[in-house]
Design an enzyme around this catalytic site. Sequence first.
Site, PDB file in Angstrom:
ATOM      1  N   LYS A  72       3.439   4.520  -7.224  1.00  0.00           N
ATOM      2  CA  LYS A  72       4.679   4.459  -6.437  1.00  0.00           C
ATOM      3  C   LYS A  72       5.880   4.745  -7.328  1.00  0.00           C
ATOM      4  CE  LYS A  72       6.931   1.257  -3.141  1.00  0.00           C
ATOM      5  NZ  LYS A  72       6.814  -0.070  -2.508  1.00  0.00           N
ATOM      6  N   SER A 147       6.630  -0.127   2.531  1.00  0.00           N
ATOM      7  CA  SER A 147       7.395   0.934   1.890  1.00  0.00           C
ATOM      8  C   SER A 147       6.541   1.828   0.991  1.00  0.00           C
ATOM      9  CB  SER A 147       8.525   0.327   1.063  1.00  0.00           C
ATOM     10  OG  SER A 147       7.992  -0.474   0.028  1.00  0.00           O
ATOM     11  N   SER A 171       4.621  -4.469   1.869  1.00  0.00           N
ATOM     12  CA  SER A 171       4.713  -3.024   1.641  1.00  0.00           C
ATOM     13  C   SER A 171       3.440  -2.342   1.172  1.00  0.00           C
ATOM     14  CB  SER A 171       5.827  -2.706   0.651  1.00  0.00           C
ATOM     15  OG  SER A 171       7.031  -2.640   1.350  1.00  0.00           O
TER      16      SER A 171
END
Length: 470
Positions: A72, A147, A171
């Site tokens: 990420k 996310s 997330s």
Amino acid sequence: MNIETLINDYKEGKYSVEEVIRTTLDKIKNDDLNAYISIDEEGAIKRARELDEKLKNNEEVGKLFGLPIAVKDNISYDQMKMTCGSKMLEDFKPVYNATVIENLLKEDAIIVAKTNMDEFAMGSRGKTSYFGPTKNPLDKERVTGGSSSGSAAAVASGDFLVSLGTDTGGSVRGPAAFCNIVGYKPTYGLMSRYGVVSMANSLDQVSLFAKDIKDVRELSSVVSSPDEKDMTSILELYDFSSEDYDFAGKKIGIIDIDSAIYDTIDETVKEDYKKALSVLKYLGADLVDVDFKYLKYANNIYNVVMSSEVSSNMSRFDGLRFGHQADSYESVEEMFTRSRSEGFGEEVQRRIALGTVYLSANDDQRIYKQGLKIRALIKKELEDLLSDLDLLVTPTNISLPPRLDDDYDDPLSDFISDGFNVIVNLAGMCGISLPVREGISGSVQFIANRFDDKKLLNAGERFLRSINEN
Ligand code: GLN
């Protein structure tokens, strides 16, 4: 294919690391899901060649030898840009590695790509990124969830066996459920946060995606480490070893999904939850309905604690020390205001504004302090429940992945879907999202006490084995 078979194949000379990396690069360069923000083609090939040499020379190889991995874009890796999905950091290149990255490199993993994400990890759908939304590999008309949208897509699409995300309030578990893969949020403190951009630091935790729980375990044992650079980190190495978990006679807490308080839960999610419970029952578990009275406050309390920490953590992005700087301004104040207005998207700005109100000195930080008190009650209630239970099992999300074009008017409504996820972060516990059947469907979440991660993974593995047999 899993990490173990990949490494065995390398050792048996079935293919080289360079071949695997080139195949991965071919796939991700043709990605049509918008899962990746940056790809390190040159660096990954160079490293692959070095690793192939290492094997050829009979040197000892690491636990993740030649494993391609996607990370990420809020985790610092000094070979690549780190944007956090924001215009604010569009061109930012970190100068050091996060501890979790060092841990991966030490064990011979190869970081190939940085993945798309909601801006600064704020979102539930994967739609707030400056670089555009990520599409769900199971149905391109739908969102992946956020996310950690790109990291979920990277694994669900089959581009990568595993990826790293972060989970502050669901997330990783949320998008794992929407993409029907495994998403594991470790106990707070198990994974170092050094070099991970803080969203809400008392809730943030590096978390993992995979399809196979064995891979989750293997990867966790590398990523997790004590770290003197993170004062909230564990002090000793955690043991993630595999052990048989037998559900027979175990007390498992469940939610009475037909009760009126849960009427916002999608019918398909309810059906899939019931399917999961019938599997647990078949395995001999003793299912007990739990009454979780503070659950109804969880989303609001998450919002107060999270936004307050966000407003404080985001203050470093001022256009002077970090990030985007406005082209023209008349005064220093104007430079700050313009840089931040231009650099941050709407969702980030909204949360900074909310957090500023919650922390307002004029009001003696009343809302924030009240939030902390109720957070303590939620934590206490979960601890009390788990003192009498082996695990707690809830649906992960309360809905199926929304369509990409399905917009909502009230931004706070987007938090509703995270209710069962945020309690785990608020209590610092561990949780894992597990698929129940193929395709777009509801997933279940197993929740265990702090540092019961080993049990959580072993129980998850037993459950999935049973699901896959049926
Ligand atoms: N959906 C939550 C939010 O928008 C989760 C964020 C996260 O875990 N990073 O805040």
